[in-house]
Write a protein that holds these residues in place. Structure first.
Motif, PDB file in Angstrom:
ATOM      1  N   MET A 170      33.107  25.738  30.703  1.00  0.00           N
ATOM      2  CA  MET A 170      34.436  25.273  31.111  1.00  0.00           C
ATOM      3  C   MET A 170      34.564  25.148  32.627  1.00  0.00           C
ATOM      4  SD  MET A 170      36.656  27.278  28.296  1.00  0.00           S
ATOM      5  CE  MET A 170      38.333  26.776  28.584  1.00  0.00           C
ATOM      6  N   VAL A 171      33.851  25.993  33.369  1.00  0.00           N
ATOM      7  CA  VAL A 171      33.854  25.862  34.829  1.00  0.00           C
ATOM      8  C   VAL A 171      33.336  24.481  35.226  1.00  0.00           C
ATOM      9  CG1 VAL A 171      32.716  26.654  36.933  1.00  0.00           C
ATOM     10  CG2 VAL A 171      33.671  28.306  35.367  1.00  0.00           C
ATOM     11  N   GLU A 228      44.051  23.347  29.031  1.00  0.00           N
ATOM     12  CA  GLU A 228      43.178  24.432  28.571  1.00  0.00           C
ATOM     13  C   GLU A 228      42.624  24.126  27.183  1.00  0.00           C
ATOM     14  OE1 GLU A 228      42.280  27.751  29.937  1.00  0.00           O
ATOM     15  OE2 GLU A 228      42.675  26.475  31.650  1.00  0.00           O
ATOM     16  N   MET A 235      40.005  21.436  27.353  1.00  0.00           N
ATOM     17  CA  MET A 235      38.755  21.937  27.930  1.00  0.00           C
ATOM     18  C   MET A 235      38.009  22.800  26.920  1.00  0.00           C
ATOM     19  SD  MET A 235      39.902  23.068  31.744  1.00  0.00           S
ATOM     20  CE  MET A 235      38.391  23.164  32.641  1.00  0.00           C
ATOM     21  N   ARG A 236      38.745  23.670  26.239  1.00  0.00           N
ATOM     22  CA  ARG A 236      38.108  24.573  25.286  1.00  0.00           C
ATOM     23  C   ARG A 236      37.444  23.769  24.165  1.00  0.00           C
ATOM     24  NH1 ARG A 236      38.062  29.939  24.842  1.00  0.00           N
ATOM     25  NH2 ARG A 236      39.303  30.066  26.729  1.00  0.00           N
ATOM     26  N   ARG A 247      38.957  30.632  36.503  1.00  0.00           N
ATOM     27  CA  ARG A 247      37.555  30.539  36.128  1.00  0.00           C
ATOM     28  C   ARG A 247      36.742  30.003  37.305  1.00  0.00           C
ATOM     29  NH1 ARG A 247      38.598  27.097  31.999  1.00  0.00           N
ATOM     30  NH2 ARG A 247      40.165  28.397  31.025  1.00  0.00           N
ATOM     31  N   ALA A 248      37.288  28.998  37.979  1.00  0.00           N
ATOM     32  CA  ALA A 248      36.586  28.440  39.133  1.00  0.00           C
ATOM     33  C   ALA A 248      36.439  29.503  40.218  1.00  0.00           C
ATOM     34  CB  ALA A 248      37.344  27.236  39.677  1.00  0.00           C
ATOM     35  N   ILE A 305      32.705  22.263  41.768  1.00  0.00           N
ATOM     36  CA  ILE A 305      33.884  23.043  42.162  1.00  0.00           C
ATOM     37  C   ILE A 305      34.139  22.832  43.653  1.00  0.00           C
ATOM     38  CG2 ILE A 305      34.875  25.352  42.329  1.00  0.00           C
ATOM     39  CD1 ILE A 305      34.407  24.743  39.521  1.00  0.00           C
TER      40      ILE A 305
END
Lengths: 258, 384
Positions: A102-103, A129, A132-133, B193-194, B210
């Protein structure tokens, strides 16, 4: 005719007096599986670092799909379509497998969501979210990592960590995938599985792949074309079978006959 | 709610419990002014610790200038509040809120100005720059006539009379809860998360597209904003606001709260902020006269003991068994049953060995002695 995906023109970098890479001219067509080989210290990873913006080239240019990307920042180059894996695995170790993927989705335009939308939990946040998931699950499913999605990345076995790195790179939706020694430290079984994965990625995602590798079985097995680097310079290039039998290449690897 | 997890609400519950505790004490009349003061201190301690944790724990950059941002908020927000009061707006709550936003925004601006050049630095170098920033900023404020110079900014008109209205700590805790919500929401999102990815592996984060500069700056600014808010609250508890309060020592004290609570753990930050503020406060009030100089010694000894023993195995297993999350999970039916399942599984493990041994006895009745030998060997292995 196949179109050119990556083209470098006299790409080079010198650190002080040391010319780590010099006059590298690669032409990689769309859908190619291209190998970049050479003895240790030949400058293979340096070329990768140039292509991903870690280093800025001192000479030359490179073009992805006709667009010049020389001198761009890493995240821009990534968004334009070059993704990579690392020689020594660089996962986000303290995050779960799914978070790792996901990053990589973070910077894609379809998952755009401002930090303030997340801080105030606006509907946009939940929507993003979820998207993305779902996408991450889809990718993990493709790469056969769905079962492990909630384990920490550092707890995965080595072969799966490599796989996750490829999955994570694929999540950024690249046009060109750079694999830096994907088979390093793998046993023959894992290498065979990896070869299948690489072929699978190329065929199913319609991907162009450039890979660095020391395992000649792997290079000979899957690469159609190779370029050999030695002391930062191109030594030979062409079809894999011909190049691997080129006496100059053999000399570069195992030294001259006394 | 499908993704409801009790651990997401522990932090609110903690701060909320403190708030309710304080309110009950107030209504039963047992809340002393000094305790109300302590509650307010705990409130802004929580805000400072959690916001610094965002930088140190989640982003992984060492910042030693958090008191500097607090200083900006205290001086600018404090002065703004005094001016609002003088211009005739004599309502305490709106003044506090407006001042907090102004002070926070100014601190955020400073965070931006400092962060833009210095976040290119890494590790120790960033720590030194932020340390220098903290020292510079308080000395600048000390030398401005508007802010009262070396005598400090007089904020007497802002002080809440704790005897009549202990509202300040209520407001502070509500602000702390709002801040917690914002920080947790940020951390539990794609941006969080980033941020953690940058901490885990900056090179990989960059290669995955990122925008590292953006996220570093953003976290820095958010943390500065909340530190500024805490500064404004501080200006409402103490007069005059003295530049010497925001020294290097105070930055370190906030850092100690973060490290003691565990980097990257918001619950830990809250608990240690409460703990450290309370210890400081109690030592200050208990050790008077000649003993006052012992305060720092006792404080240091307590810290050393806590750090040593927080990793002791016995305490660890105790924590696992009686942790807050385990405590809350006891109220949740399906989780409790799941845990019992786990326990049952583990309980079965040693007996399984014996069971196998017994089974094999049936198969080979004449090998009794050797089986007993096996079991005792196993026990020895276990006890080692």
């Amino acid at each position: 005719m196949s179109e050119v995906m990556l083209r470098t023109e006299n790409l080079g970098i010198s650190f002080g007096g040391l010319k780590a890479a010099q006059d590298v001219n690669l032409t990689i067509n769309k859908g190619d599986l291209y190998g970049l080989i050479g003895p240790n210290g030949a400058g293979k990873t340096t070329v990768f670092n140039l292509l991903t913006g870690v280093y800025q080239p001192t000479t030359g240019k490179f073009f992805l799909d006709g667009e010049e990307l020389t001198g761009k920042k890493q995240e821009i180059i990534n968004r334009k379509g070059i993704a990579r894996t690392f020689q020594n695995i660089r996962l986000f170790n303290n995050m779960t497998v799914i978070s790792n993927v996901m990053v990589a989705l973070n910077n894609l335009p379809e998952y755009k969501c401002s930090p303030f939308a997340s801080m105030f939990r606006l509907p946009k946040h939940f929507e993003t979210e979820k998207k993305m998931r779902d996408r991450a699950k889809e990718l993990l499913d493709i790469f056969g990592l769905k079962e492990e999605r909630n384990t920490l990345a550092c707890n995965l076995p080595y072969g799966k960590q490599r796989k996750l790195e490829i999955a994570r790179a694929m999540a950024t939706n690249p046009k060109l995938l750079l694999l830096d020694e994907p088979a390093a430290g793998m046993n023959p079984n894992e290498t065979a599985e990896l070869m299948n994965t690489i072929r699978f990625v190329r065929d199913n995602f319609d991907m162009t792949i450039l890979l660095i590798e020391h395992d000649m079985k792997l290079v000979g097995g899957i690469c159609e074309k190779v370029t050999v680097l030695n002391f930062g310079q191109e030594l030979a290039k062409g079809n894999t079978a011909e190049v691997l039998n080129d006496p100059r290449v053999i000399t570069a690897y195992i030294g001259e006959d006394e | 709610m499908k993704n409801f997890k009790i651990k997401h609400f522990i932090n609110y519950a903690l701060v909320g419990a403190l708030l309710i505790f304080g309110v009950i004490m107030h209504f039963t009349g047992s809340l002393r002014p000094s305790t109300a003061q302590l509650f307010a201190q705990i409130g802004y301690g929580i805000i400072l610790a959690v916001s610094l944790n965002l930088v140190v724990g989640f982003l992984g950059e060492l910042s030693l200038g958090h008191a500097g941002f607090m200083c900006v908020g205290a001086y600018i927000g404090g002065l703004f509040a005094v001016m609002l009061k003088q211009s005739g707006l004599d309502m305490k709550l709106p003044v506090l809120i407006i001042a907090m936003i102004v002070g926070g925004l100014f601190a955020a601006l400073f965070g931006f100005i400092i962060g833009l050049p210095s976040l290119r630095l890494k590790g120790d170098y960033l720590a030194i720059v932020t340390l220098a920033f903290g020292e510079i900023v308080r000395n600048i404020f000390m030398n401005q006539k508007v802010f009262g110079g070396a005598k400090g900014l007089t904020t007497g008109s802002l002080i809440y009379d704790t005897r009549q209205s202990p509202t300040l700590f209520i407001v502070v805790f509500i602000v702390a809860i709002i801040m917690l919500a914002l920080v947790q929401n940020l951390v539990r999102s794609k941006h969080g998360r980033a941020i953690t990815a940058i901490r885990d592996n900056e090179i990989a984060a960059k290669a995955m597209g990122i925008n590292v500069t953006f996220y570093k700056l953003f976290v820095f600014i958010v943390a500065a904003f909340f530190a500024g808010c805490a500064g404004v609250i501080y200006a409402h508890t103490t007069t005059p606001v003295l530049y010497s309060f925001f020294s290097y020592n105070y930055s370190i004290e906030i850092l100690v709260m973060v490290v003691l609570g565990g980097m990257g753990s918001i619950t830990g930050s809250i608990i240690s902020a409460v703990f450290i503020t309370a210890i400081n406060f109690m030592l200050q009030s208990q050790l008077s006269g000649d003993l006052a100089s012992l305060k720092n010694v006792v404080y240091a000894v307590i810290l050393v003991i806590v750090v040593i023993f927080s990793n002791a195995p016995a305490l660890k297993s105790f924590r696992e068994r009686y942790s807050i999350s385990a405590f809350f999970e006891r109220f949740r039916k399906h989780d409790a049953s799941k845990r019992r399942d786990d326990e049952a599984k583990w309980a079965r493990v040693p007996s399984k060995i014996k069971m196998d041994a017994l089974l094999s006895t049936d198969m080979a009745p004449d090998s009794d002695a050797s089986i007993h030998g096996d079991i005792s060997a196993n026990d020895k292995g276990g006890s080692k």
